[in-house]
Design an enzyme around this catalytic site. Structure first.
Site, short mmCIF file in Angstrom:
data_model
loop_
_atom_site.label_atom_id
_atom_site.label_comp_id
_atom_site.label_asym_id
_atom_site.label_seq_id
_atom_site.Cartn_x
_atom_site.Cartn_y
_atom_site.Cartn_z
N ASN A 37 -12.56 -43.29 -13.27
CA ASN A 37 -11.41 -42.56 -12.71
C ASN A 37 -10.20 -43.46 -12.75
OD1 ASN A 37 -10.66 -40.02 -11.28
ND2 ASN A 37 -10.04 -41.43 -9.68
N GLU A 171 1.28 -21.81 -0.63
CA GLU A 171 0.83 -22.76 0.41
C GLU A 171 1.88 -23.84 0.62
OE1 GLU A 171 -3.27 -23.90 -0.67
OE2 GLU A 171 -3.88 -22.43 0.83
N ALA A 320 -11.15 -25.37 -7.17
CA ALA A 320 -12.06 -26.41 -6.69
C ALA A 320 -13.44 -25.80 -6.45
CB ALA A 320 -11.52 -27.01 -5.40
P1 FAD Z 1 -9.49 -32.70 -10.14
O1 FAD Z 1 -10.02 -32.41 -8.79
O2 FAD Z 1 -8.03 -32.52 -10.37
O3 FAD Z 1 -9.90 -34.18 -10.54
C1 FAD Z 1 -9.58 -34.78 -11.76
C2 FAD Z 1 -9.73 -36.29 -11.60
O4 FAD Z 1 -9.60 -36.91 -12.87
C3 FAD Z 1 -8.67 -36.93 -10.70
O5 FAD Z 1 -9.28 -37.85 -9.84
C4 FAD Z 1 -7.75 -37.63 -11.69
O6 FAD Z 1 -7.11 -38.77 -11.14
C5 FAD Z 1 -8.74 -38.04 -12.77
N1 FAD Z 1 -8.13 -38.22 -14.09
C6 FAD Z 1 -7.30 -37.39 -14.73
N2 FAD Z 1 -6.99 -37.87 -15.96
C7 FAD Z 1 -7.64 -39.06 -16.08
C8 FAD Z 1 -7.75 -40.01 -17.11
N3 FAD Z 1 -7.12 -39.86 -18.29
N4 FAD Z 1 -8.52 -41.09 -16.92
C9 FAD Z 1 -9.20 -41.26 -15.75
N5 FAD Z 1 -9.14 -40.39 -14.73
C10 FAD Z 1 -8.38 -39.28 -14.89
N6 FAD Z 1 -8.68 -24.60 -5.52
C11 FAD Z 1 -9.44 -23.95 -4.63
O7 FAD Z 1 -10.61 -23.63 -4.93
N7 FAD Z 1 -8.97 -23.62 -3.40
C12 FAD Z 1 -7.73 -23.98 -2.97
O8 FAD Z 1 -7.33 -23.68 -1.85
C13 FAD Z 1 -6.90 -24.69 -3.88
N8 FAD Z 1 -5.68 -25.12 -3.49
C14 FAD Z 1 -4.94 -25.90 -4.33
C15 FAD Z 1 -3.73 -26.39 -3.85
C16 FAD Z 1 -2.97 -27.24 -4.65
C17 FAD Z 1 -1.68 -27.80 -4.11
C18 FAD Z 1 -3.41 -27.54 -5.98
C19 FAD Z 1 -2.56 -28.45 -6.86
C20 FAD Z 1 -4.61 -27.04 -6.45
C21 FAD Z 1 -5.40 -26.22 -5.63
N9 FAD Z 1 -6.63 -25.72 -6.07
C22 FAD Z 1 -7.42 -25.00 -5.19
C23 FAD Z 1 -7.14 -25.99 -7.43
C24 FAD Z 1 -8.10 -27.18 -7.41
O9 FAD Z 1 -7.52 -28.27 -6.76
C25 FAD Z 1 -8.53 -27.57 -8.82
O10 FAD Z 1 -8.98 -26.44 -9.52
C26 FAD Z 1 -9.66 -28.62 -8.76
O11 FAD Z 1 -9.17 -29.81 -8.16
C27 FAD Z 1 -10.23 -28.92 -10.15
O12 FAD Z 1 -11.23 -29.89 -10.04
P2 FAD Z 1 -11.50 -30.91 -11.21
O13 FAD Z 1 -12.70 -31.71 -10.84
O14 FAD Z 1 -11.49 -30.20 -12.51
O15 FAD Z 1 -10.20 -31.82 -11.26
#
Ligand code: FAD
Length: 403
Positions: A37, A171, A320
């Site tokens: 990460n 939100e 999420a």
């Molecule tokens: P993420 O949780 O975004 O994690 C990706 C990780 O990869 C991060 O730690 C990042 O630092 C790391 N990363 C990225 N690029 C690199 C790289 N090149 N090298 C190393 N590490 C890297 N969803 C819901 O279900 N309910 C909600 O209420 C909701 N509210 C939201 C509110 C906001 C303000 C936002 C922005 C999003 C919301 N979402 C919600 C959507 C949800 O947050 C995402 O769909 C979810 O986080 C996706 O999970 P993920 O594991 O794919 O990525």
């Protein structure tokens, strides 16, 4: 026999839950697990609208990775993934180092999608990381401080335009209207000088959501002083100026705003296409067991993936909730493959959707029932705290949870 290397890319919702589940399911002799990460912490992306508005300290949304994973079972590498070479079965990091894998889990999340709107990427801020929300909060405070500094008051300093009325936009607006009275008091700005404008191309807020709930959210925002420009698209952004208008036709209006925020879309991580996967907006349509088509040892989850909703015949929106459920499935599937068994199909089960409107209000559908107001706000906090339970870190509920 050589222990297989499982490499998880990204410690967001999908990646961290995969790591925690694998460390529980597999014993040390079964496999080496590596989590990569860019930071040594995970942030609760779903909470970021709060520190952006200044209603929560950014540190509350941060969890150190080594407080969640067992360092003797999961090797954590702080690094930036540059791309994955699926032929060589290697992850290439930005510092030039490489990590070999037998199984890789792509969980790198998404980036803001600006759909080619001129000037939007350059001139609007986005809610995308812990540092991005620190910047938004400080920018708003500094703008309020500048309202009167040149002798006469300049309203553009306290004008905030938010593009997009999806969950993130709504939100954030909810938190912002909670914060504005405090900002006005602190920086000696009359409340009536502050202008908060929401621009959304669809005719309603939260497009596609239940009409009764979207009407409730819209009225709540209007009652709290947000000017809603529904049915209008942002057509261009220059420093401090937003041009918008109905999607059909050439009619446009402009607003001078020192704070411009874009919440209107996300695409998957650019590392997806850089690594050669076929994707639409960096989202790969994954197989039934979350594997990338044509790659037996590559799993793609969360915002980098697309899973088809058999009812609407369109991919589910990236959330999420789906990332977390995919993570459980992928951890199970990798353990199955290591144990010589076959993988199981992923089926998404929506547990409901809740959006907050500030601290004490909200809307949502839970177990098929519509909820509003304080009930929805309470439910949202329960959902937010549930993530700590999923991580099997019950102490974090007390330390970081919402009540
Ligand atoms: P993420 O949780 O975004 O994690 C990706 C990780 O990869 C991060 O730690 C990042 O630092 C790391 N990363 C990225 N690029 C690199 C790289 N090149 N090298 C190393 N590490 C890297 N969803 C819901 O279900 N309910 C909600 O209420 C909701 N509210 C939201 C509110 C906001 C303000 C936002 C922005 C999003 C919301 N979402 C919600 C959507 C949800 O947050 C995402 O769909 C979810 O986080 C996706 O999970 P993920 O594991 O794919 O990525």
């Amino acid at each position: 026999m050589k222990r297989p290397n499982i490499v998880i890319l990204g410690a967001g919702f999908g990646g961290l839950i995969t790591a925690v589940n694998l460390q529980k399911t597999l014993s040390a002799g079964d496999a080496n697990i590596t989590l990569i990460n860019k930071h040594d912490y995970h942030y609760q992306t779903t909470w970021l609208h709060e520190p952006a508005a200044g209603t929560m300290k950014p540190e509350q949304a941060r969890i150190y990775i080594n407080d969640v994973v067992n360092p003797s079972r999961v090797k954590f590498v702080k690094g930036i993934v540059d791309r994955v070479d699926t032929t060589a079965k290697q992850v290439l990091l930005a510092d030039g180092s490489t990590v070999e894998y037998d199984y890789v889990v792509f969980a790198l999340g998404g980036i803001p999608e600006t759909f080619g709107i001129p000037g939007l990427k350059e001139n609007a801020m986005t809610i995308s990381s812990l540092n991005s929300v620190r910047k938004i909060k400080e920018h708003i405070e500094y703008s309020f401080a500048q309202y009167k500094t040149n002798g006469s008051a300049d309203r553009s300093y306290v004008t905030i335009v938010v593009g997009g009325a999806g969950f993130t936009g709504i939100e954030f607006l909810g938190e912002l209207v909670n914060r504005v009275p405090e900002l006005c008091k602190q920086y000696d700005v009359p409340r009536e000088a502050v202008r908060i404008v929401n621009i959304e191309a669809a005719p309603t807020v939260l497009p596609g959501f239940d009409p009764e709930l979207t009407t409730y959210a819209q009225k709540w925002l209007e009652r709290n002083g947000v000017e809603m420009k529904l049915g209008n698209g942002i057509k261009g952004v220059e420093p401090g100026v937003v041009t918008f208008g109905p999607l059909q036709g050439d009619t446009t209006e402009t607003i001078e705003a020192n704070t411009i925020l874009w919440t209107g879309g996300v695409s998957g991580s650019p590392i997806v296409e850089k690594s050669g996967f076929e994707a639409v907006r960096n989202r790969v349509m994954v197989e039934a067991d979350n594997r990338a088509p044509g790659h037996d040892n590559v799993f793609i989850i969360g915002d980098c993936s697309a899973v088809m909703d058999p009812v609407s015949n369109r991919p589910y929106p990236p959330t999420a909730q789906i990332a977390t459920q995919q993570a459980h499935n992928v951890a199970k599937n990798i353990a199955a493959l290591i144990n010589g068994k076959s993988t199981s199909k992923f089926t998404y089960e929506s547990k409901g959707t809740v959006a907050s409107l500030g601290h004490n209000d909200g809307i949502g559908i839970v177990m098929g029932k519509k909820i509003f107001g304080r009930n929805a706000s309470f439910m949202k906090k329960v959902i937010d705290n549930k993530h700590f339970i999923e991580l099997k870190k019950y102490g974090l509920v007390l330390k970081k949870g919402k009540f």
